[in-house]
Scaffold this motif. Structure first.
Motif, PDB file in Angstrom:
ATOM      1  N   LEU A  44       0.828  -1.206   0.000  1.00  0.00           N
ATOM      2  CA  LEU A  44       0.000   0.000   0.000  1.00  0.00           C
ATOM      3  C   LEU A  44       0.863   1.257   0.000  1.00  0.00           C
ATOM      4  N   GLY A  45       1.956   1.227   0.744  1.00  0.00           N
ATOM      5  CA  GLY A  45       2.845   2.379   0.772  1.00  0.00           C
ATOM      6  C   GLY A  45       3.559   2.622  -0.539  1.00  0.00           C
ATOM      7  N   LEU A  46       3.733   1.583  -1.338  1.00  0.00           N
ATOM      8  CA  LEU A  46       4.459   1.686  -2.606  1.00  0.00           C
ATOM      9  C   LEU A  46       3.568   2.041  -3.793  1.00  0.00           C
ATOM     10  N   ALA A  47       2.274   2.142  -3.604  1.00  0.00           N
ATOM     11  CA  ALA A  47       1.352   2.288  -4.736  1.00  0.00           C
ATOM     12  C   ALA A  47       1.640   3.521  -5.582  1.00  0.00           C
ATOM     13  N   GLN A 181      22.962   4.423 -15.632  1.00  0.00           N
ATOM     14  CA  GLN A 181      21.630   4.011 -16.094  1.00  0.00           C
ATOM     15  C   GLN A 181      20.905   3.127 -15.071  1.00  0.00           C
ATOM     16  N   LEU A 182      21.460   3.071 -13.875  1.00  0.00           N
ATOM     17  CA  LEU A 182      20.860   2.338 -12.758  1.00  0.00           C
ATOM     18  C   LEU A 182      20.268   3.333 -11.771  1.00  0.00           C
ATOM     19  N   ILE A 183      18.969   3.187 -11.494  1.00  0.00           N
ATOM     20  CA  ILE A 183      18.274   4.056 -10.549  1.00  0.00           C
ATOM     21  C   ILE A 183      17.644   3.192  -9.464  1.00  0.00           C
ATOM     22  N   GLY A 184      18.112   3.334  -8.241  1.00  0.00           N
ATOM     23  CA  GLY A 184      17.524   2.641  -7.106  1.00  0.00           C
ATOM     24  C   GLY A 184      16.441   3.490  -6.463  1.00  0.00           C
ATOM     25  N   ILE A 185      15.399   2.866  -5.997  1.00  0.00           N
ATOM     26  CA  ILE A 185      14.336   3.550  -5.258  1.00  0.00           C
ATOM     27  C   ILE A 185      14.162   2.816  -3.933  1.00  0.00           C
ATOM     28  N   VAL A 186      14.456   3.506  -2.832  1.00  0.00           N
ATOM     29  CA  VAL A 186      14.337   2.906  -1.510  1.00  0.00           C
ATOM     30  C   VAL A 186      13.019   3.330  -0.882  1.00  0.00           C
ATOM     31  N   ASP A 187      12.199   2.349  -0.533  1.00  0.00           N
ATOM     32  CA  ASP A 187      10.941   2.609   0.170  1.00  0.00           C
ATOM     33  C   ASP A 187      11.273   2.853   1.640  1.00  0.00           C
ATOM     34  N   ARG A 188      11.407   4.106   2.012  1.00  0.00           N
ATOM     35  CA  ARG A 188      11.806   4.471   3.386  1.00  0.00           C
ATOM     36  C   ARG A 188      10.549   4.627   4.235  1.00  0.00           C
ATOM     37  N   ASN A 189      10.010   3.490   4.697  1.00  0.00           N
ATOM     38  CA  ASN A 189       8.791   3.534   5.511  1.00  0.00           C
ATOM     39  C   ASN A 189       9.048   3.264   6.991  1.00  0.00           C
ATOM     40  N   ILE A 245      16.959   7.132  -5.175  1.00  0.00           N
ATOM     41  CA  ILE A 245      15.900   8.011  -4.687  1.00  0.00           C
ATOM     42  C   ILE A 245      15.388   7.429  -3.379  1.00  0.00           C
ATOM     43  N   ILE A 246      15.565   8.158  -2.297  1.00  0.00           N
ATOM     44  CA  ILE A 246      15.017   7.738  -1.004  1.00  0.00           C
ATOM     45  C   ILE A 246      13.604   8.297  -0.926  1.00  0.00           C
ATOM     46  N   ALA A 247      12.624   7.406  -1.024  1.00  0.00           N
ATOM     47  CA  ALA A 247      11.217   7.800  -1.073  1.00  0.00           C
ATOM     48  C   ALA A 247      10.590   7.570   0.300  1.00  0.00           C
ATOM     49  N   ASN A 248      10.320   8.639   1.009  1.00  0.00           N
ATOM     50  CA  ASN A 248       9.727   8.538   2.342  1.00  0.00           C
ATOM     51  C   ASN A 248       8.242   8.233   2.216  1.00  0.00           C
ATOM     52  N   THR A 249       7.826   7.108   2.763  1.00  0.00           N
ATOM     53  CA  THR A 249       6.440   6.664   2.622  1.00  0.00           C
ATOM     54  C   THR A 249       5.826   6.318   3.968  1.00  0.00           C
ATOM     55  N   VAL A 250       4.508   6.213   3.958  1.00  0.00           N
ATOM     56  CA  VAL A 250       3.740   5.776   5.127  1.00  0.00           C
ATOM     57  C   VAL A 250       3.275   4.347   4.866  1.00  0.00           C
ATOM     58  N   PRO A 251       3.712   3.375   5.661  1.00  0.00           N
ATOM     59  CA  PRO A 251       3.224   2.012   5.450  1.00  0.00           C
ATOM     60  C   PRO A 251       1.712   1.955   5.637  1.00  0.00           C
ATOM     61  N   GLY A 252       1.046   1.219   4.742  1.00  0.00           N
ATOM     62  CA  GLY A 252      -0.412   1.138   4.822  1.00  0.00           C
ATOM     63  C   GLY A 252      -1.125   2.357   4.283  1.00  0.00           C
ATOM     64  N   LYS A 253      -0.433   3.194   3.525  1.00  0.00           N
ATOM     65  CA  LYS A 253      -0.989   4.461   3.056  1.00  0.00           C
ATOM     66  C   LYS A 253      -2.355   4.271   2.383  1.00  0.00           C
ATOM     67  N   GLY A 254      -3.301   5.125   2.782  1.00  0.00           N
ATOM     68  CA  GLY A 254      -4.632   5.108   2.194  1.00  0.00           C
ATOM     69  C   GLY A 254      -5.662   4.338   2.990  1.00  0.00           C
ATOM     70  N   VAL A 255      -5.182   3.510   3.936  1.00  0.00           N
ATOM     71  CA  VAL A 255      -6.084   2.732   4.786  1.00  0.00           C
ATOM     72  C   VAL A 255      -5.838   3.178   6.227  1.00  0.00           C
ATOM     73  N   PRO A 256      -6.721   4.011   6.781  1.00  0.00           N
ATOM     74  CA  PRO A 256      -6.437   4.666   8.061  1.00  0.00           C
ATOM     75  C   PRO A 256      -6.029   3.727   9.193  1.00  0.00           C
ATOM     76  N   ASP A 261       1.472   1.442  11.130  1.00  0.00           N
ATOM     77  CA  ASP A 261       1.449   0.337  12.091  1.00  0.00           C
ATOM     78  C   ASP A 261       2.252  -0.843  11.537  1.00  0.00           C
ATOM     79  N   TYR A 262       3.399  -1.112  12.141  1.00  0.00           N
ATOM     80  CA  TYR A 262       4.278  -2.159  11.611  1.00  0.00           C
ATOM     81  C   TYR A 262       3.654  -3.546  11.686  1.00  0.00           C
ATOM     82  N   THR A 263       2.652  -3.744  12.532  1.00  0.00           N
ATOM     83  CA  THR A 263       2.060  -5.074  12.657  1.00  0.00           C
ATOM     84  C   THR A 263       1.332  -5.495  11.371  1.00  0.00           C
ATOM     85  N   TRP A 264       1.060  -4.522  10.485  1.00  0.00           N
ATOM     86  CA  TRP A 264       0.436  -4.853   9.202  1.00  0.00           C
ATOM     87  C   TRP A 264       1.473  -5.213   8.149  1.00  0.00           C
TER      88      TRP A 264
END
Length: 288
Positions: A44-47, A181-189, A245-256, A261-264
Motif C-alpha cells: 500500500l505504501g508503494l502504490a 543508467q541504474l536508478i535505485g528507489i528505496v521505500d523508506r517507511n 531516490i530515497i522515497a519517504n512513505t507511510v506504510p499502509g498508506k490510504g487505509v487509516p 502500524d508495523y504489525t500490518w
C-alpha cells in the motif's frame, strides 16, 4: 543530496496518476483479503511509486513484454509483490480478474514473483538483498557491452532490506563502474517485520551512506507522484554515477487503520476490514 527540479507534469496527468495509484491500492486490499495471507503495509505504501513507474516513467509495452528496447524494472523486496502485480494488471499485462488468484496453488501470482511464471516479470525475488546486484548486472551490460544509452534499470528496495550486506556490495560495484543508467528507489517507511527499522538495525543517515558509496542521492515524499517523476528525470540527467531516490512513505498508506502500524507488515485484512479499507479508498477517489 540534490533537490528535484520544479513540477513537470500537468494537472491532468497528475490526476490520472493519482487515480491509478488509488485503483492499485483497491486491488491490493481485495487480492490480499481473498488470499488470506501476504503483506499489506508495504504494498500500500508503494502504490504511488508503482503508479509513477508503470503509467509514466517506464518505457515498456504490456502487449509485448519482451520488447527489446524496454526499460527493466526489478522488485527486490519480493514480499511486496501485490503492488507489482496490481500495477502490471492495471497497465495491461494480464486480466484484472487474475489478481484474485494471488498465492493460490498453480497461480502465476505467487507470494514472491517468479520470473518465468508471468510475462513482464524481469527477476525472481524473495531472498532479500539481491535486487540491486541484479540491476547492476543489467546496467553494466547496457552501458559497457551493448552500448545502449537509451535503456534504464529501476530497482525498488525496502529500507529494512538494506540490512543485507549484498546491497552494499552491489552499491560499491555500481559506483566503481559508473552505472549511471541504474536508478535505485528505496521505500523508506521505517518498518520491518519486527518493528521500527531504527530499533531493529538503525540505518541512521541513509542519504549520507549512499553518498559515501559514490551514489547520486535524491530524497522525496514517496506519495508525491510529481516529485517522484521529477526526481527520476533528475537522476537520468546524472551521467557519471548511479542514482538512488530515497522515497519517504507511510506504510499502509490510504487505509487509516493500517497507516504507520508495523504489525500490518505481514498480515492481511479480514473481509470486514477489507470492506472498510475499500470504502476509505473509494472516498478518496470521490473527493477528487
Amino acid at each position: 543530496m540534490t533537490a528535484p527540479h520544479p513540477l513537470r507534469l500537468d494537472p491532468g496527468e497528475l490526476d490520472d496518476l493519482n487515480e491509478h495509484a488509488r485503483r492499485v491500492r483497491v486491488s491490493i486490499v481485495t487480492m490480499l483479503a481473498a488470499a488470506k495471507s501476504g503483506h499489506s503495509a508495504g504494498p500500500l505504501g508503494l502504490a504511488d511509486i508503482f503508479a509513477a513507474l508503470y503509467f509514466n516513467l517506464l518505457r515498456h509495452r504490456p502487449e509485448q513484454p519482451d520488447w527489446p528496447d524496454r526499460d527493466i524494472m526489478l522488485l527486490s523486496n519480493g514480499h511486496t509483490a501485490p503492488v507489482l502485480y496490481a500495477a502490471m494488471a492495471h497497465s495491461g499485462y494480464f486480466p484484472l480478474e487474475e489478481l484474485g488468484t494471488l498465492r493460490r496453488l498453480g497461480s502465476r501470482l505467487q507470494g514472491h514473483p517468479e520470473r518465468h511464471a508471468l510475462p513482464g516479470l524481469e527477476n525472481t525475488s524473495g531472498p532479500l538483498g539481491s535486487g540491486l546486484s541484479q540491476g547492476a548486472g543489467y546496467a553494466h551490460v547496457f552501458q559497457h557491452l551493448d552500448h545502449r544509452s537509451d535503456r534504464w534499470v529501476y530497482v525498488v528496495m525496502g529500507d529494512g532490506e538494506l540490512n543485507e550486506g549484498n546491497v552494499w556490495e552491489a552499491a560499491m560495484y555500481a559506483s566503481k563502474y559508473r552505472l549511471s543508467q541504474l536508478i535505485g528507489i528505496v521505500d523508506r517507511n521505517f518498518i520491518q517485520i519486527d518493528g521500527d527499522t531504527e530499533d531493529v538495525m538503525p540505518l541512521g543517515d541513509l542519504a549520507g551512506k549512499w553518498s559515501t558509496f559514490g551514489w547520486h542521492v535524491l530524497e522525496v515524499d514517496g506519495h508525491d507522484i510529481a516529485a517522484l517523476v521529477d526526481a527520476v528525470n533528475v537522476a537520468k540527467a546524472e551521467a557519471s554515477r548511479p542514482s538512488v531516490i530515497i522515497a519517504n512513505t507511510v506504510p499502509g498508506k490510504g487505509v487509516p487503520f493500517m497507516e504507520g502500524d508495523y504489525t500490518w507488515h505481514g498480515k492481511v485484512p479480514n473481509a470486514d476490514q477489507a470492506a472498510d479499507a475499500v470504502r476509505a479508498l473509494t472516498a478518496v477517489g470521490a473527493a477528487r
